[in-house]
Design a protein around this motif. Structure first.
Motif, PDB file in Angstrom:
ATOM      1  N   ARG A 131      38.879  22.094  35.512  1.00 49.56           N
ATOM      2  CA  ARG A 131      40.299  21.800  35.352  1.00 49.56           C
ATOM      3  C   ARG A 131      40.929  22.804  34.398  1.00 49.56           C
ATOM      4  O   ARG A 131      40.237  23.400  33.568  1.00 49.56           O
ATOM      5  N   PRO A 132      42.263  22.995  34.488  1.00 46.26           N
ATOM      6  CA  PRO A 132      42.932  23.979  33.633  1.00 46.26           C
ATOM      7  C   PRO A 132      42.744  23.736  32.138  1.00 46.26           C
ATOM      8  O   PRO A 132      42.777  24.681  31.349  1.00 46.26           O
ATOM      9  N   ASP A 133      42.530  22.482  31.747  1.00 41.38           N
ATOM     10  CA  ASP A 133      42.396  22.173  30.324  1.00 41.38           C
ATOM     11  C   ASP A 133      40.970  22.381  29.806  1.00 41.38           C
ATOM     12  O   ASP A 133      40.654  22.039  28.666  1.00 41.38           O
ATOM     13  N   GLY A 134      40.101  22.929  30.643  1.00 41.24           N
ATOM     14  CA  GLY A 134      38.743  23.205  30.200  1.00 41.24           C
ATOM     15  C   GLY A 134      37.782  22.039  30.337  1.00 41.24           C
ATOM     16  O   GLY A 134      36.657  22.100  29.852  1.00 41.24           O
ATOM     17  N   THR A 135      38.205  20.982  31.029  1.00 40.57           N
ATOM     18  CA  THR A 135      37.329  19.843  31.274  1.00 40.57           C
ATOM     19  C   THR A 135      36.880  19.866  32.737  1.00 40.57           C
ATOM     20  O   THR A 135      37.327  20.693  33.537  1.00 40.57           O
ATOM     21  N   LEU A 136      36.015  18.931  33.071  1.00 39.40           N
ATOM     22  CA  LEU A 136      35.523  18.809  34.436  1.00 39.40           C
ATOM     23  C   LEU A 136      36.116  17.582  35.109  1.00 39.40           C
ATOM     24  O   LEU A 136      36.260  16.524  34.488  1.00 39.40           O
ATOM     25  N   THR A 137      36.449  17.717  36.366  1.00 43.51           N
ATOM     26  CA  THR A 137      36.840  16.563  37.164  1.00 43.51           C
ATOM     27  C   THR A 137      35.680  15.569  37.183  1.00 43.51           C
ATOM     28  O   THR A 137      34.521  15.984  37.298  1.00 43.51           O
ATOM     29  N   PRO A 138      35.938  14.275  37.056  1.00 41.67           N
ATOM     30  CA  PRO A 138      34.836  13.312  37.172  1.00 41.67           C
ATOM     31  C   PRO A 138      34.032  13.574  38.446  1.00 41.67           C
ATOM     32  O   PRO A 138      34.603  13.818  39.520  1.00 41.67           O
ATOM     33  N   ALA A 139      32.716  13.513  38.336  1.00 39.09           N
ATOM     34  CA  ALA A 139      31.853  13.841  39.469  1.00 39.09           C
ATOM     35  C   ALA A 139      32.151  12.954  40.680  1.00 39.09           C
ATOM     36  O   ALA A 139      32.137  13.428  41.826  1.00 39.09           O
ATOM     37  N   ALA A 140      32.426  11.672  40.439  1.00 38.39           N
ATOM     38  CA  ALA A 140      32.712  10.766  41.551  1.00 38.39           C
ATOM     39  C   ALA A 140      33.979  11.166  42.287  1.00 38.39           C
ATOM     40  O   ALA A 140      34.057  11.064  43.522  1.00 38.39           O
ATOM     41  N   LEU A 141      34.987  11.631  41.560  1.00 40.62           N
ATOM     42  CA  LEU A 141      36.231  12.060  42.192  1.00 40.62           C
ATOM     43  C   LEU A 141      36.016  13.335  42.998  1.00 40.62           C
ATOM     44  O   LEU A 141      36.497  13.460  44.132  1.00 40.62           O
ATOM     45  N   HIS A 142      35.275  14.279  42.430  1.00 38.64           N
ATOM     46  CA  HIS A 142      35.023  15.513  43.172  1.00 38.64           C
ATOM     47  C   HIS A 142      34.194  15.219  44.428  1.00 38.64           C
ATOM     48  O   HIS A 142      34.446  15.795  45.495  1.00 38.64           O
ATOM     49  N   ALA A 143      33.235  14.327  44.309  1.00 37.15           N
ATOM     50  CA  ALA A 143      32.435  13.944  45.471  1.00 37.15           C
ATOM     51  C   ALA A 143      33.313  13.292  46.535  1.00 37.15           C
ATOM     52  O   ALA A 143      33.130  13.515  47.744  1.00 37.15           O
ATOM     53  N   ALA A 144      34.282  12.492  46.105  1.00 34.94           N
ATOM     54  CA  ALA A 144      35.188  11.853  47.054  1.00 34.94           C
ATOM     55  C   ALA A 144      36.031  12.890  47.789  1.00 34.94           C
ATOM     56  O   ALA A 144      36.320  12.736  48.986  1.00 34.94           O
ATOM     57  N   LYS A 145      36.435  13.946  47.097  1.00 31.17           N
ATOM     58  CA  LYS A 145      37.176  15.029  47.756  1.00 31.17           C
ATOM     59  C   LYS A 145      36.314  15.676  48.838  1.00 31.17           C
ATOM     60  O   LYS A 145      36.787  15.963  49.946  1.00 31.17           O
ATOM     61  N   ILE A 146      35.061  15.935  48.505  1.00 27.50           N
ATOM     62  CA  ILE A 146      34.151  16.576  49.456  1.00 27.50           C
ATOM     63  C   ILE A 146      33.996  15.716  50.712  1.00 27.50           C
ATOM     64  O   ILE A 146      34.111  16.203  51.844  1.00 27.50           O
ATOM     65  N   THR A 147      33.750  14.432  50.510  1.00 29.02           N
ATOM     66  CA  THR A 147      33.571  13.527  51.644  1.00 29.02           C
ATOM     67  C   THR A 147      34.832  13.453  52.500  1.00 29.02           C
ATOM     68  O   THR A 147      34.763  13.449  53.737  1.00 29.02           O
ATOM     69  N   ALA A 148      35.984  13.424  51.854  1.00 31.38           N
ATOM     70  CA  ALA A 148      37.242  13.359  52.592  1.00 31.38           C
ATOM     71  C   ALA A 148      37.467  14.621  53.411  1.00 31.38           C
ATOM     72  O   ALA A 148      37.923  14.560  54.566  1.00 31.38           O
ATOM     73  N   VAL A 149      37.154  15.773  52.842  1.00 34.30           N
ATOM     74  CA  VAL A 149      37.321  17.039  53.562  1.00 34.30           C
ATOM     75  C   VAL A 149      36.414  17.074  54.781  1.00 34.30           C
ATOM     76  O   VAL A 149      36.818  17.466  55.879  1.00 34.30           O
ATOM     77  N   LYS A 150      35.155  16.664  54.604  1.00 37.03           N
ATOM     78  CA  LYS A 150      34.218  16.714  55.725  1.00 37.03           C
ATOM     79  C   LYS A 150      34.612  15.734  56.830  1.00 37.03           C
ATOM     80  O   LYS A 150      34.344  15.981  58.009  1.00 37.03           O
ATOM     81  N   ALA A 151      35.272  14.639  56.475  1.00 35.33           N
ATOM     82  CA  ALA A 151      35.745  13.704  57.483  1.00 35.33           C
ATOM     83  C   ALA A 151      36.934  14.286  58.246  1.00 35.33           C
ATOM     84  O   ALA A 151      37.071  14.073  59.457  1.00 35.33           O
ATOM     85  N   ALA A 152      37.788  15.033  57.547  1.00 32.82           N
ATOM     86  CA  ALA A 152      38.990  15.586  58.174  1.00 32.82           C
ATOM     87  C   ALA A 152      38.716  16.868  58.937  1.00 32.82           C
ATOM     88  O   ALA A 152      39.379  17.155  59.945  1.00 32.82           O
ATOM     89  N   ALA A 153      37.747  17.657  58.457  1.00 31.55           N
ATOM     90  CA  ALA A 153      37.439  18.952  59.089  1.00 31.55           C
ATOM     91  C   ALA A 153      35.923  19.148  59.083  1.00 31.55           C
ATOM     92  O   ALA A 153      35.390  19.892  58.263  1.00 31.55           O
ATOM     93  N   PRO A 154      35.211  18.474  59.973  1.00 30.15           N
ATOM     94  CA  PRO A 154      33.746  18.476  59.940  1.00 30.15           C
ATOM     95  C   PRO A 154      33.110  19.857  60.047  1.00 30.15           C
ATOM     96  O   PRO A 154      32.022  20.075  59.504  1.00 30.15           O
TER      97      PRO A 154
END
Length: 284
Positions: A131-154
Protein backbone atom coordinates in the motif's frame (compact mmCIF):
# COMPACT_ATOMS: atom_id res chain seq x y z
CA UNK A 1 -18.18 -3.12 -1.39
CA UNK A 2 -18.06 -6.82 -2.17
CA UNK A 3 -20.81 -8.86 -0.56
CA UNK A 4 -18.49 -11.86 -0.16
CA UNK A 5 -17.09 -12.29 3.39
CA UNK A 6 -13.32 -12.37 3.36
CA UNK A 7 -13.29 -15.53 5.47
CA UNK A 8 -15.79 -17.37 3.26
CA UNK A 9 -14.72 -20.63 1.55
CA UNK A 10 -12.85 -20.15 -1.72
CA UNK A 11 -14.97 -20.36 -4.86
CA UNK A 12 -12.19 -22.25 -6.66
CA UNK A 13 -10.78 -25.62 -5.70
CA UNK A 14 -7.45 -24.86 -4.04
CA UNK A 15 -4.42 -25.62 -6.18
CA UNK A 16 -6.42 -27.01 -9.07
CA UNK A 17 -4.87 -27.82 -12.43
CA UNK A 18 -2.33 -25.16 -13.47
CA UNK A 19 -3.53 -22.66 -16.05
CA UNK A 20 -3.09 -23.97 -19.59
CA UNK A 21 -2.35 -20.95 -21.79
CA UNK A 22 0.67 -19.98 -23.95
CA UNK A 23 1.65 -17.37 -21.35
CA UNK A 24 1.38 -19.82 -18.46
CA UNK A 25 3.49 -22.31 -20.42
CA UNK A 26 6.35 -19.80 -20.48
CA UNK A 27 6.55 -20.25 -16.69
CA UNK A 28 7.04 -24.01 -16.95
CA UNK A 29 10.46 -24.29 -18.57
CA UNK A 30 12.93 -25.61 -15.96
CA UNK A 31 16.28 -23.89 -16.30
CA UNK A 32 14.91 -21.30 -18.73
CA UNK A 33 12.88 -18.71 -16.80
CA UNK A 34 10.68 -16.22 -18.59
CA UNK A 35 12.57 -12.93 -18.77
CA UNK A 36 9.83 -10.32 -18.76
CA UNK A 37 10.92 -6.82 -19.85
CA UNK A 38 8.56 -4.05 -18.78
CA UNK A 39 7.42 -1.36 -21.21
CA UNK A 40 5.71 1.96 -20.49
CA UNK A 41 4.30 2.96 -23.89
CA UNK A 42 3.74 1.69 -27.42
CA UNK A 43 7.24 2.45 -28.65
CA UNK A 44 9.05 0.74 -25.77
CA UNK A 45 6.87 -2.36 -26.18
CA UNK A 46 7.41 -2.40 -29.95
CA UNK A 47 11.21 -2.19 -29.82
CA UNK A 48 11.32 -4.97 -27.22
CA UNK A 49 9.07 -7.15 -29.38
CA UNK A 50 11.43 -6.57 -32.31
CA UNK A 51 14.19 -8.14 -30.23
CA UNK A 52 12.23 -11.37 -29.93
CA UNK A 53 10.66 -11.08 -26.48
CA UNK A 54 7.58 -13.26 -26.67
CA UNK A 55 5.97 -11.65 -23.63
CA UNK A 56 6.15 -8.08 -22.38
CA UNK A 57 4.91 -6.57 -19.15
CA UNK A 58 4.12 -3.00 -18.23
CA UNK A 59 5.80 -1.06 -15.45
CA UNK A 60 3.41 0.81 -13.21
CA UNK A 61 6.12 3.33 -12.31
CA UNK A 62 6.84 4.08 -15.97
CA UNK A 63 3.18 4.41 -16.87
CA UNK A 64 2.55 6.67 -13.87
CA UNK A 65 5.65 8.83 -14.25
CA UNK A 66 5.07 9.35 -17.97
CA UNK A 67 1.64 10.74 -17.10
CA UNK A 68 2.89 12.83 -14.17
CA UNK A 69 1.09 10.67 -11.62
CA UNK A 70 2.27 8.78 -8.52
CA UNK A 71 2.87 5.05 -8.68
CA UNK A 72 1.16 2.69 -6.26
CA UNK A 73 -1.51 5.18 -5.25
CA UNK A 74 -4.39 3.91 -7.42
CA UNK A 75 -4.09 7.06 -9.55
CA UNK A 76 -3.40 5.40 -12.92
CA UNK A 77 -6.37 3.13 -13.49
CA UNK A 78 -7.47 4.96 -16.63
CA UNK A 79 -3.91 5.31 -17.96
CA UNK A 80 -3.32 1.60 -17.40
CA UNK A 81 -6.49 0.60 -19.22
CA UNK A 82 -5.76 2.93 -22.15
CA UNK A 83 -2.27 1.48 -22.55
CA UNK A 84 -3.57 -2.07 -22.28
CA UNK A 85 -6.10 -1.43 -25.05
CA UNK A 86 -3.34 0.04 -27.20
CA UNK A 87 -0.95 -2.85 -26.68
CA UNK A 88 -3.14 -5.87 -25.99
CA UNK A 89 -4.36 -6.42 -29.50
CA UNK A 90 -1.03 -6.21 -31.30
CA UNK A 91 -0.70 -9.95 -31.80
CA UNK A 92 3.09 -9.58 -31.76
CA UNK A 93 3.61 -10.49 -28.12
CA UNK A 94 1.80 -11.62 -24.99
CA UNK A 95 0.98 -8.73 -22.67
CA UNK A 96 0.97 -8.76 -18.87
CA UNK A 97 -0.13 -5.60 -17.07
CA UNK A 98 0.93 -4.25 -13.68
CA UNK A 99 -2.28 -3.19 -11.95
CA UNK A 100 -0.76 -2.12 -8.62
CA UNK A 101 -3.27 -3.31 -5.98
CA UNK A 102 -6.11 -3.51 -8.50
CA UNK A 103 -6.93 0.18 -7.98
CA UNK A 104 -9.49 -0.76 -5.32
CA UNK A 105 -9.94 -2.65 -2.07
CA UNK A 106 -13.26 -4.03 -3.31
CA UNK A 107 -12.60 -7.50 -4.79
CA UNK A 108 -15.58 -7.14 -7.14
CA UNK A 109 -14.22 -3.86 -8.55
CA UNK A 110 -10.78 -5.39 -9.00
CA UNK A 111 -12.34 -8.35 -10.81
CA UNK A 112 -14.35 -6.08 -13.10
CA UNK A 113 -11.20 -4.17 -14.04
CA UNK A 114 -9.35 -7.41 -14.69
CA UNK A 115 -12.15 -8.54 -16.98
CA UNK A 116 -11.81 -5.28 -18.95
CA UNK A 117 -8.11 -5.97 -19.36
CA UNK A 118 -8.78 -9.52 -20.53
CA UNK A 119 -11.25 -8.18 -23.10
CA UNK A 120 -8.48 -5.85 -24.32
CA UNK A 121 -6.21 -8.82 -25.04
CA UNK A 122 -4.18 -8.85 -21.82
CA UNK A 123 -3.08 -12.37 -20.80
CA UNK A 124 -1.75 -11.67 -17.30
CA UNK A 125 -1.77 -9.18 -14.45
CA UNK A 126 0.56 -8.39 -11.58
CA UNK A 127 -1.48 -7.78 -8.42
CA UNK A 128 0.40 -6.46 -5.38
CA UNK A 129 -0.40 -6.33 -1.68
CA UNK A 130 1.74 -3.26 -0.89
CA UNK A 131 0.00 0.00 0.00
CA UNK A 132 1.13 3.62 -0.54
CA UNK A 133 1.52 4.15 3.21
CA UNK A 134 4.13 1.39 3.46
CA UNK A 135 1.81 -1.23 4.95
CA UNK A 136 0.49 -4.47 3.51
CA UNK A 137 -3.06 -5.21 2.48
CA UNK A 138 -4.52 -7.83 4.85
CA UNK A 139 -3.71 -11.24 3.39
CA UNK A 140 -7.37 -12.31 3.45
CA UNK A 141 -8.40 -9.25 1.43
CA UNK A 142 -5.66 -9.75 -1.14
CA UNK A 143 -6.62 -13.42 -1.42
CA UNK A 144 -10.23 -12.39 -1.97
CA UNK A 145 -9.14 -10.13 -4.84
CA UNK A 146 -7.27 -13.03 -6.44
CA UNK A 147 -10.26 -15.36 -6.18
CA UNK A 148 -12.59 -12.72 -7.58
CA UNK A 149 -10.31 -12.06 -10.56
CA UNK A 150 -10.02 -15.75 -11.37
CA UNK A 151 -13.81 -16.09 -11.25
CA UNK A 152 -14.29 -13.13 -13.59
CA UNK A 153 -11.42 -13.91 -15.99
CA UNK A 154 -10.36 -17.56 -15.58
CA UNK A 155 -7.81 -17.47 -18.41
CA UNK A 156 -5.99 -14.45 -16.99
CA UNK A 157 -2.63 -15.33 -15.40
CA UNK A 158 -2.66 -13.75 -11.93
CA UNK A 159 0.82 -13.06 -10.60
CA UNK A 160 0.27 -12.39 -6.90
CA UNK A 161 2.93 -10.10 -5.49
CA UNK A 162 3.83 -9.63 -1.86
CA UNK A 163 5.98 -6.70 -0.74
CA UNK A 164 7.16 -8.35 2.47
CA UNK A 165 10.82 -8.03 1.47
CA UNK A 166 10.46 -4.35 0.54
CA UNK A 167 9.20 -3.44 4.00
CA UNK A 168 11.09 -3.38 7.29
CA UNK A 169 9.38 -6.44 8.74
CA UNK A 170 11.01 -8.14 11.75
CA UNK A 171 10.70 -11.57 10.08
CA UNK A 172 9.93 -11.14 6.38
CA UNK A 173 10.45 -14.83 5.58
CA UNK A 174 7.70 -15.99 7.94
CA UNK A 175 5.21 -13.41 6.64
CA UNK A 176 6.21 -14.17 3.05
CA UNK A 177 5.51 -17.87 3.56
CA UNK A 178 2.12 -17.14 5.12
CA UNK A 179 1.04 -14.81 2.36
CA UNK A 180 2.29 -16.88 -0.57
CA UNK A 181 0.48 -19.93 0.80
CA UNK A 182 -2.75 -17.94 1.09
CA UNK A 183 -2.39 -16.48 -2.39
CA UNK A 184 -1.76 -19.76 -4.16
CA UNK A 185 -4.69 -21.35 -2.31
CA UNK A 186 -6.82 -18.41 -3.46
CA UNK A 187 -6.05 -19.25 -7.08
CA UNK A 188 -2.92 -17.30 -8.00
CA UNK A 189 -1.12 -18.69 -11.05
CA UNK A 190 2.25 -17.22 -10.10
CA UNK A 191 3.87 -15.70 -7.02
CA UNK A 192 6.12 -12.63 -6.97
CA UNK A 193 8.49 -11.52 -4.21
CA UNK A 194 10.30 -8.32 -5.26
CA UNK A 195 13.22 -7.33 -3.07
CA UNK A 196 14.19 -10.93 -2.35
CA UNK A 197 17.80 -11.46 -3.49
CA UNK A 198 19.23 -14.05 -1.08
CA UNK A 199 19.97 -17.18 -3.14
CA UNK A 200 19.26 -19.60 -0.30
CA UNK A 201 15.89 -18.01 0.43
CA UNK A 202 14.96 -18.00 -3.26
CA UNK A 203 15.89 -21.66 -3.66
CA UNK A 204 13.88 -22.58 -0.57
CA UNK A 205 10.77 -20.89 -1.93
CA UNK A 206 11.16 -22.47 -5.36
CA UNK A 207 11.29 -25.88 -3.74
CA UNK A 208 8.30 -25.34 -1.47
CA UNK A 209 5.75 -23.55 -3.64
CA UNK A 210 3.11 -25.17 -5.83
CA UNK A 211 3.11 -22.23 -8.24
CA UNK A 212 6.00 -20.64 -10.20
CA UNK A 213 8.12 -18.02 -8.44
CA UNK A 214 8.81 -14.61 -9.96
CA UNK A 215 11.83 -12.58 -8.84
CA UNK A 216 12.62 -8.95 -9.65
CA UNK A 217 15.99 -8.53 -11.33
CA UNK A 218 18.41 -6.13 -9.68
CA UNK A 219 21.98 -5.39 -10.85
CA UNK A 220 23.28 -6.16 -7.36
CA UNK A 221 21.42 -9.47 -7.06
CA UNK A 222 21.77 -12.87 -8.73
CA UNK A 223 22.21 -12.94 -12.50
CA UNK A 224 19.66 -14.47 -14.84
CA UNK A 225 21.63 -17.76 -15.13
CA UNK A 226 21.99 -17.88 -11.35
CA UNK A 227 18.25 -17.34 -10.86
CA UNK A 228 17.57 -20.08 -13.42
CA UNK A 229 19.78 -22.49 -11.49
CA UNK A 230 17.86 -21.69 -8.28
CA UNK A 231 14.59 -22.71 -9.91
CA UNK A 232 13.06 -19.29 -10.57
CA UNK A 233 10.36 -19.45 -13.25
CA UNK A 234 10.06 -15.76 -14.15
CA UNK A 235 12.39 -12.78 -13.88
CA UNK A 236 10.84 -9.32 -14.20
CA UNK A 237 12.73 -6.14 -14.96
CA UNK A 238 10.14 -3.87 -13.34
CA UNK A 239 10.94 -0.17 -13.66
CA UNK A 240 14.63 -0.79 -14.37
CA UNK A 241 14.40 -0.28 -18.15
CA UNK A 242 12.37 2.91 -17.73
CA UNK A 243 14.80 4.34 -15.20
CA UNK A 244 17.76 3.35 -17.39
CA UNK A 245 16.11 5.09 -20.35
CA UNK A 246 15.78 8.27 -18.30
CA UNK A 247 19.47 8.08 -17.43
CA UNK A 248 20.43 7.56 -21.08
CA UNK A 249 18.38 10.57 -22.15
CA UNK A 250 20.00 12.82 -19.55
CA UNK A 251 23.50 11.51 -20.37
CA UNK A 252 22.99 12.16 -24.08
CA UNK A 253 21.66 15.68 -23.51
CA UNK A 254 24.58 16.52 -21.22
CA UNK A 255 27.08 15.20 -23.77
CA UNK A 256 25.56 17.34 -26.53
CA UNK A 257 25.57 20.39 -24.28
CA UNK A 258 29.26 19.72 -23.56
CA UNK A 259 30.04 19.46 -27.28
CA UNK A 260 30.67 15.72 -27.23
CA UNK A 261 29.35 13.81 -30.26
CA UNK A 262 28.18 10.82 -28.26
CA UNK A 263 27.26 9.63 -24.77
CA UNK A 264 28.71 11.54 -21.86
CA UNK A 265 32.10 10.39 -20.66
CA UNK A 266 30.55 9.81 -17.23
CA UNK A 267 27.02 8.52 -17.91
CA UNK A 268 24.34 9.43 -15.42
CA UNK A 269 23.29 6.54 -13.18
CA UNK A 270 19.74 5.26 -13.47
CA UNK A 271 17.63 7.20 -10.95
CA UNK A 272 16.29 5.26 -8.00
CA UNK A 273 12.61 4.32 -7.84
CA UNK A 274 11.97 6.93 -5.14
CA UNK A 275 13.62 9.64 -7.24
CA UNK A 276 11.32 8.99 -10.19
CA UNK A 277 8.30 8.61 -7.93
CA UNK A 278 8.98 12.11 -6.53
CA UNK A 279 8.96 13.77 -9.95
CA UNK A 280 5.17 13.99 -10.19
CA UNK A 281 5.00 16.14 -7.04
CA UNK A 282 6.33 19.31 -8.63
CA UNK A 283 5.63 18.57 -12.28
CA UNK A 284 9.30 18.36 -13.30
Amino acid sequence: MSSTPLDAPLDRAPLDTPLDTPFAALHRRPGAPLLLPNAWDHASAAVLAEQGFAAIGTTSLGVAAAAGLPDGAAATRDETLRLARRLGGSGRYLLSVDVENGFSDDPDEVAAFAAELADAGVVGINLEDGRPDGTLTPAALHAAKITAVKAAAPALFVNARTDTHWLALPDPDEETDRRLDAYQLAGADGLFVPGLTDPAAIERLCGGLARPLNILYTPTGPTLPELAALGVARVSLGSYLYRTALAAAVSTALAIRAGTPGPAAAPVDAPAYATVQALYADGR
